[in-house]
Design an enzyme around this catalytic site. Structure first.
Site, short mmCIF file in Angstrom:
data_model
loop_
_atom_site.label_atom_id
_atom_site.label_comp_id
_atom_site.label_asym_id
_atom_site.label_seq_id
_atom_site.Cartn_x
_atom_site.Cartn_y
_atom_site.Cartn_z
N GLN A 21 -6.23 5.59 12.44
CA GLN A 21 -7.66 5.30 12.45
C GLN A 21 -7.92 3.86 12.91
O GLN A 21 -7.27 2.92 12.46
CB GLN A 21 -8.23 5.52 11.03
CG GLN A 21 -9.74 5.37 10.92
CD GLN A 21 -10.53 6.44 11.68
OE1 GLN A 21 -10.08 7.57 11.84
NE2 GLN A 21 -11.70 6.07 12.17
N ASP B 213 -5.69 11.90 19.49
CA ASP B 213 -6.84 11.05 19.86
C ASP B 213 -6.95 10.92 21.38
O ASP B 213 -7.98 10.50 21.89
CB ASP B 213 -6.63 9.63 19.31
CG ASP B 213 -7.36 9.39 18.00
OD1 ASP B 213 -8.42 10.00 17.81
OD2 ASP B 213 -6.86 8.60 17.19
N LYS C 296 -12.34 14.08 7.89
CA LYS C 296 -11.27 14.75 8.63
C LYS C 296 -10.41 15.59 7.69
O LYS C 296 -10.05 16.73 8.00
CB LYS C 296 -10.39 13.71 9.36
CG LYS C 296 -11.09 13.12 10.58
CD LYS C 296 -10.37 11.89 11.13
CE LYS C 296 -11.26 11.21 12.17
NZ LYS C 296 -10.78 9.93 12.64
N1 GUN Z 1 -12.45 4.96 15.15
C1 GUN Z 1 -13.64 5.36 15.66
N2 GUN Z 1 -13.50 6.49 16.37
C2 GUN Z 1 -12.18 6.80 16.33
C3 GUN Z 1 -11.43 7.87 16.87
O1 GUN Z 1 -11.91 8.76 17.58
N3 GUN Z 1 -10.09 7.85 16.57
C4 GUN Z 1 -9.50 6.89 15.83
N4 GUN Z 1 -8.19 6.95 15.61
N5 GUN Z 1 -10.19 5.88 15.29
C5 GUN Z 1 -11.52 5.85 15.55
#
Ligand code: GUN
Length: 291
Positions: A96, A119, A52
């Protein structure tokens, strides 16, 4: 059979975002700023978060990585979230997942400002999605919608079987495929661990979206000729054939299922790269909704 190239589509989207960032700069606006909170040392999470940050650099976003130790208390994380809510320099952020067991994930999600929740996990954003109101769509479902759209895959009137009902993928995916939108307008069946005789459902599907995290679960005898198969699974398994000592497997037994499909996503290089593109699209939306 046509392979759906998520790596290429994701790269195209990042290029489009980069152009928009340049336009913002040309108008004297500040560049979008995305923060990511990572608690603990989960290996997969570290890999995602690093990707990211790299993608932010590529498109010209500012990014901040907030790393907190595994021992962080729920209260301390809530304080960090409040700080990010109040910080006007941060346009958007994500926490996350998964979080350490001693932290209530839902409580954290509900404390994120919905306007900064790129998200799309906050109940307010989930509600808007369900009502087909403008909002942030969660990264993986949004990425799949982009793939269907950009490959001009027709979905209207089709029977879509979604396998898996997680809050992050299966459940929102089932809502999006049923919405009065394009892509959308499917007749949707949502299958899960209590579904009886799954194969009876999958054999009727024009589109299968599988998000189980069980390597090579979907076999050729479960798939109708000409179906579209979207594989969200990505599991690391030990392998003697690779230098790293592991390989990535999807939820689909690719070699035998692919010949029956009209379209299929590979693993890796299918849905995976799209999640980051979605997150950055949402971050741009966060900025544009303010301006
Ligand atoms: N863990 C796995 N996929 C995601 C996601 O799309 N967002 C977040 N914040 N954590 C994750």
């Amino acid at each position: 059979m046509q392979l759906i190239d998520g790596k290429k589509i994701s790269s195209d989207i990042l290029d489009e975002i980069m152009i928009q960032v340049k336009e913002l700069q040309a108008r004297g606006k500040k560049v979008p700023h995305l923060a990511t909170v990572l608690v603990g040392d989960d290996g997969a999470s570290q890999t995602y978060v690093a990707a990211k940050v790299k993608a932010c650099e590529r498109v010209g976003f500012e990014s901040t990585l907030v790393r907190l130790p595994e021992s962080t208390s729920e209260q301390e994380l809530l304080e960090k979230v409040n700080e990010l809510n109040a910080n006007s320099a941060i346009d958007a952020y994500i926490v996350q997942m998964p979080l350490p067991k001693h932290i209530n994930e839902q409580k954290i999600i509900e404390s994120i400002f919905p306007q900064k929740d790129v998200d799309g996990f906050h109940p307010q954003n989930v509600g808007k999605m369900a009502l087909n109101l403008p909002t942030y769509l969660p990264a993986t479902p949004y990425g799949i919608i982009q793939l269907l759209k950009r490959y001009n895959i027709s979905t209207e009137g089709k029977h879509c079987v979604v396998i898996g009902r997680s809050n992050i993928v299966g459940s929102p995916m089932s809502i999006l495929m049923a919405r009065n939108s394009n892509p959308g307008n499917c007749t949707v069946t949502l299958c899960h661990s209590k579904t009886v005789n799954l194969k009876e459902h999958t054999l009727l599907a024009d589109i299968i979206i599988i998000a189980l995290g069980r390597p090579e679960f979907l076999t050729a005898n479960m798939v109708k000729q000409g179906a579209v198969v979207i594989d969200v699974g990505i599991t690391r398994v030990a392998s003697a054939q690779t230098k790293s000592g592991f390989k990535l497997l999807g939820d689909v037994k690719f070699d035998e299922v692919a010949p029956k499909c009209s379209y299929i996503t590979p693993v890796p290089g299918g849905v995976g790269p799209m999640t980051i593109a979605s997150l950055l699209m949402n971050t741009l939306l966060a900025v544009n909704s303010k301006n």
